[in-house]
Design a protein around this motif. Sequence first.
Motif, mmCIF file in Angstrom:
data_model
loop_
_atom_site.group_PDB
_atom_site.id
_atom_site.type_symbol
_atom_site.label_atom_id
_atom_site.label_comp_id
_atom_site.label_asym_id
_atom_site.label_seq_id
_atom_site.Cartn_x
_atom_site.Cartn_y
_atom_site.Cartn_z
ATOM 1 N N GLU A 88 1.624 6.148 2.558
ATOM 2 C CA GLU A 88 0.569 7.053 2.169
ATOM 3 C C GLU A 88 -0.916 6.622 2.521
ATOM 4 N N ARG A 89 -1.127 5.260 1.805
ATOM 5 C CA ARG A 89 -2.460 4.702 1.960
ATOM 6 C C ARG A 89 -2.669 3.822 3.472
ATOM 7 N N GLY A 108 -5.067 5.020 6.104
ATOM 8 C CA GLY A 108 -6.478 4.999 5.702
ATOM 9 C C GLY A 108 -6.871 3.707 5.771
ATOM 10 N N ALA A 109 -6.292 2.690 5.301
ATOM 11 C CA ALA A 109 -6.533 1.358 4.985
ATOM 12 C C ALA A 109 -6.730 0.696 6.410
ATOM 13 N N LEU A 165 0.852 -1.101 0.070
ATOM 14 C CA LEU A 165 0.060 0.051 0.128
ATOM 15 C C LEU A 165 0.862 1.213 -0.007
#
Length: 110
Positions: free
Chosen positions: A23-24, A27-28, A20
Amino acid sequence: MFDIGFWELVLVGIIALVVLGPERLPGAARTLGRWVRTVKGMANQVRSELERELEAHELNESMKKAEQMGKDLPKELADTVDDMKRSAKEMQRPYQDAPEAKDAKDPKDP
């Protein structure tokens, strides 16, 4: 529950970071946390409904046994059976009123 140890969690975290990216990943993780919370809430709700249904079933079974014992019950026992019947009806009432209760909004709520 799944018997996952510390090193397995570290490995999953490293793989998630690589797949991921930094950065992501937060959020995940938040999304996964919401899903887990929702699933736990639904499981607790189903469990509590099943427990109520089992209690109602046991109450009905007790009433049937009491009625099979004979019609000539002492007054105290007959009163207890009547109380059990009222309790069984009260336990079934929320299931019968559930669709109406969802549509009706409480006037006290803002």
